[in-house]
Design a protein around this motif. Structure first.
Motif, PDB file in Angstrom:
ATOM      1  N   UNK A  84       0.793  -1.229   0.000  1.00  0.00           N
ATOM      2  CA  UNK A  84       0.000   0.000   0.000  1.00  0.00           C
ATOM      3  C   UNK A  84       0.826   1.280   0.000  1.00  0.00           C
ATOM      4  N   UNK A  85       2.101   1.201   0.369  1.00  0.00           N
ATOM      5  CA  UNK A  85       2.894   2.428   0.474  1.00  0.00           C
ATOM      6  C   UNK A  85       4.188   2.359  -0.334  1.00  0.00           C
ATOM      7  N   UNK A  86       5.075   1.477   0.058  1.00  0.00           N
ATOM      8  CA  UNK A  86       6.433   1.484  -0.510  1.00  0.00           C
ATOM      9  C   UNK A  86       6.428   1.173  -1.998  1.00  0.00           C
ATOM     10  N   UNK A  87       5.835   0.064  -2.390  1.00  0.00           N
ATOM     11  CA  UNK A  87       5.873  -0.332  -3.797  1.00  0.00           C
ATOM     12  C   UNK A  87       5.091   0.619  -4.709  1.00  0.00           C
ATOM     13  N   UNK A  88       3.870   1.046  -4.356  1.00  0.00           N
ATOM     14  CA  UNK A  88       3.178   2.001  -5.227  1.00  0.00           C
ATOM     15  C   UNK A  88       3.967   3.280  -5.449  1.00  0.00           C
ATOM     16  N   UNK A  89       4.581   3.805  -4.388  1.00  0.00           N
ATOM     17  CA  UNK A  89       5.394   5.015  -4.534  1.00  0.00           C
ATOM     18  C   UNK A  89       6.626   4.756  -5.389  1.00  0.00           C
ATOM     19  N   UNK A  90       7.266   3.612  -5.175  1.00  0.00           N
ATOM     20  CA  UNK A  90       8.449   3.280  -5.960  1.00  0.00           C
ATOM     21  C   UNK A  90       8.102   3.155  -7.443  1.00  0.00           C
ATOM     22  N   UNK A  91       7.010   2.455  -7.748  1.00  0.00           N
ATOM     23  CA  UNK A  91       6.625   2.262  -9.147  1.00  0.00           C
ATOM     24  C   UNK A  91       6.223   3.596  -9.789  1.00  0.00           C
ATOM     25  N   UNK A  92       5.529   4.436  -9.043  1.00  0.00           N
ATOM     26  CA  UNK A  92       5.147   5.744  -9.584  1.00  0.00           C
ATOM     27  C   UNK A  92       6.382   6.576  -9.896  1.00  0.00           C
ATOM     28  N   UNK A  93       7.321   6.637  -8.959  1.00  0.00           N
ATOM     29  CA  UNK A  93       8.540   7.424  -9.162  1.00  0.00           C
ATOM     30  C   UNK A  93       9.387   6.851 -10.298  1.00  0.00           C
ATOM     31  N   UNK A  94       9.419   5.537 -10.416  1.00  0.00           N
ATOM     32  CA  UNK A  94      10.209   4.911 -11.487  1.00  0.00           C
ATOM     33  C   UNK A  94       9.597   5.200 -12.852  1.00  0.00           C
ATOM     34  N   UNK A  95       8.282   5.107 -12.949  1.00  0.00           N
ATOM     35  CA  UNK A  95       7.620   5.437 -14.219  1.00  0.00           C
ATOM     36  C   UNK A  95       7.871   6.891 -14.586  1.00  0.00           C
ATOM     37  N   UNK A  96       7.782   7.796 -13.621  1.00  0.00           N
ATOM     38  CA  UNK A  96       8.066   9.217 -13.882  1.00  0.00           C
ATOM     39  C   UNK A  96       9.500   9.395 -14.347  1.00  0.00           C
ATOM     40  N   UNK A  97      10.417   8.655 -13.722  1.00  0.00           N
ATOM     41  CA  UNK A  97      11.833   8.736 -14.104  1.00  0.00           C
ATOM     42  C   UNK A  97      12.046   8.246 -15.538  1.00  0.00           C
ATOM     43  N   UNK A  98      11.402   7.148 -15.883  1.00  0.00           N
ATOM     44  CA  UNK A  98      11.528   6.610 -17.230  1.00  0.00           C
ATOM     45  C   UNK A  98      10.938   7.587 -18.251  1.00  0.00           C
ATOM     46  N   UNK A  99       9.778   8.133 -17.950  1.00  0.00           N
ATOM     47  CA  UNK A  99       9.122   9.064 -18.870  1.00  0.00           C
ATOM     48  C   UNK A  99       9.998  10.293 -19.104  1.00  0.00           C
ATOM     49  N   UNK A 100      10.566  10.807 -18.043  1.00  0.00           N
ATOM     50  CA  UNK A 100      11.424  12.002 -18.175  1.00  0.00           C
ATOM     51  C   UNK A 100      12.678  11.686 -18.971  1.00  0.00           C
ATOM     52  N   UNK A 101      13.293  10.539 -18.685  1.00  0.00           N
ATOM     53  CA  UNK A 101      14.528  10.164 -19.379  1.00  0.00           C
ATOM     54  C   UNK A 101      14.278   9.887 -20.861  1.00  0.00           C
ATOM     55  N   UNK A 102      13.121   9.312 -21.162  1.00  0.00           N
ATOM     56  CA  UNK A 102      12.805   8.937 -22.540  1.00  0.00           C
ATOM     57  C   UNK A 102      12.005  10.014 -23.278  1.00  0.00           C
ATOM     58  N   UNK A 103      11.813  11.175 -22.631  1.00  0.00           N
ATOM     59  CA  UNK A 103      11.069  12.298 -23.230  1.00  0.00           C
ATOM     60  C   UNK A 103       9.666  11.882 -23.671  1.00  0.00           C
ATOM     61  N   UNK A 104       8.965  11.225 -22.766  1.00  0.00           N
ATOM     62  CA  UNK A 104       7.611  10.771 -23.065  1.00  0.00           C
ATOM     63  C   UNK A 104       6.584  11.706 -22.433  1.00  0.00           C
ATOM     64  N   UNK A 105       5.404  11.747 -23.059  1.00  0.00           N
ATOM     65  CA  UNK A 105       4.332  12.576 -22.515  1.00  0.00           C
ATOM     66  C   UNK A 105       3.591  11.804 -21.424  1.00  0.00           C
ATOM     67  N   UNK A 106       2.433  12.331 -20.997  1.00  0.00           N
ATOM     68  CA  UNK A 106       1.653  11.681 -19.949  1.00  0.00           C
ATOM     69  C   UNK A 106       1.252  10.284 -20.371  1.00  0.00           C
ATOM     70  N   UNK A 107       0.167  10.177 -21.109  1.00  0.00           N
ATOM     71  CA  UNK A 107      -0.257   8.904 -21.686  1.00  0.00           C
ATOM     72  C   UNK A 107      -0.392   7.777 -20.678  1.00  0.00           C
ATOM     73  N   UNK A 108      -0.525   6.576 -21.210  1.00  0.00           N
ATOM     74  CA  UNK A 108      -0.635   5.371 -20.398  1.00  0.00           C
ATOM     75  C   UNK A 108       0.690   4.630 -20.426  1.00  0.00           C
ATOM     76  N   UNK A 109       1.183   4.276 -19.231  1.00  0.00           N
ATOM     77  CA  UNK A 109       2.453   3.549 -19.135  1.00  0.00           C
ATOM     78  C   UNK A 109       2.341   2.440 -18.100  1.00  0.00           C
ATOM     79  N   UNK A 110       3.025   1.332 -18.381  1.00  0.00           N
ATOM     80  CA  UNK A 110       2.973   0.154 -17.503  1.00  0.00           C
ATOM     81  C   UNK A 110       4.399  -0.277 -17.186  1.00  0.00           C
TER      82      UNK A 110
END
Length: 359
Positions: A84-110
């Motif tokens: 409920x806390x650690x993993x959801x936050x980690x996955x959210x931050x990792x997806x944001x990191x990937x999107x920023x590094x790969x110059x991706x927009x909002x969209x849907x990401x998994x």
């Protein structure tokens, strides 16, 4: 993602002395009304735990795990915090990191991850793994041998360099893959020994729909699902003219599978050279079933041969019917002719006046 799927689907082919603990985790972004994080725990490829942030569920899927949580509430508390806390936050931050590094927009990401360890209870050998998939593609994985990250996708090159420079991340993964997960695995194996290490041999039958159909070697009622079913000829495994079925669950928790052999080109005298072999992991003796016409079970019933006597009887019956109809027709025609002459004469005589009547 192909590798991730294969890790889950083909684990039944592993050695019987190897045990595994795997955590399959998925995080989403940009999908309304969907769980932010879902996690599934597998012990020797059997689901033992599940969590879902949308439904607020942290649940043990086997009785011995439920008892373990009851006797060790701190363990359940640890999983609840992770889900409920650690993993959801980690996955959210990792997806944001990937999107920023790969110059991706909002969209849907998994973002998907499979992590855990394997342990050989004979040799004591350990093997930890931690691999990520992003938007449906294998992306990056941790190499315990070199304590570095390996880019599985050209786009992951920059992230690999960033994660290789993160010493805390490397130490964290090393600790979990070589210490924490193996200890979890050993503890769970002791708790679930009675159910995890049980074996049940199946009943094996030969089935055939029609004489021209393939002969199906069907095994049902075995446990666990780490099993193989093959056809052999003269002791050698066959691959041509053989279609292997999937291992499917039965309602009672056991499994079933089948292997079909095309016998259309097999001469009757060669049937004795073929056999079906069922092998269950952890069981020494295989079940060998010879290809034998007398042993085949089928629902097919051959059309009954029409006896000659029956044919003759039908023909005679038809002839008698024809004669009867013909005779009836002729009788009615003759009867109509004989009745018509007197009737006509009487009518004519009635119309001739007599002398008495004229007066």
């Amino acid at each position: 993602m192909k590798t991730l799927v294969l890790l889950l689907l083909f684990c039944h082919s592993s050695s019987s002395v190897k045990h595994s603990l795997k955590f399959f985790s998925t995080g989403f972004s940009g999908i309304p009304n969907l769980a932010q994080f879902v996690g599934i725990a597998f012990l020797d490829d059997i689901v033992v735990g599940y969590c879902d942030t949308k439904e607020k569920i942290v649940d043990a899927k086997v009785d011995w795990m439920k008892q373990f949580f009851k006797d060790n509430p701190e363990h359940l508390e640890w999983y609840t915090g992770q889900c409920f806390e650690i993993e959801p936050n980690f996955f959210k931050n990792t997806i944001d990191h990937f999107k920023q590094t790969l110059n991706q927009d909002g969209g849907v990401h998994v973002l998907q991850r499979i992590s855990g360890c394997e342990w050989d209870d004979e040799t004591g050998e350990r093997n930890g793994f931690n691999q990520y998939g992003y938007d449906g593609e294998d992306f990056i994985q941790f190499d315990l041998t070199t304590l570095t990250w390996s880019a599985l996708n050209p786009q992951a090159g920059t992230i690999k360099l960033s994660w290789d420079a993160d010493i805390d991340r490397i130490e964290f993964n090393k600790n979990y893959l070589t210490e924490i997960f193996p200890e979890f695995l050993k503890t769970y194996l002791v708790l679930g020994k009675s159910s995890l290490q049980r074996t049940e041999r199946p009943s094996v039958s030969l089935l055939q729909k029609t004489p021209s159909s393939p002969v199906s070697c069907h095994a049902s009622g075995f446990y666990p699902d780490r099993a193989t079913l093959i056809w052999r000829k003269d002791g050698e495994e066959l691959h041509e003219d053989v279609e292997l079925g999937e291992i499917l669950p039965n309602h009672d928790g056991t499994f079933q599978t089948s292997a079909d052999l095309n016998v259309s080109s097999v001469p009757p005298e060669d049937w004795r050279r073929y056999d079906c072999v069922f092998h269950l992991s952890g069981v020494e003796d295989d079940i060998v079933t010879k290809l034998d016409k007398a042993a085949i079970r089928t629902n097919w019933v051959s059309p009954p041969e029409f006896p000659v006597v029956a044919v003759v009887a039908v023909v005679i019956g038809l002839l008698l019917l024809i004669l009867f109809i013909t005779g009836l027709f002729m009788w009615r025609r003759n009867n109509n002719v004989s009745d018509s002459s007197p009737h006509t004469s009487s009518i004519s005589l009635d119309r001739i006046s007599t002398p008495d009547q004229s007066q």
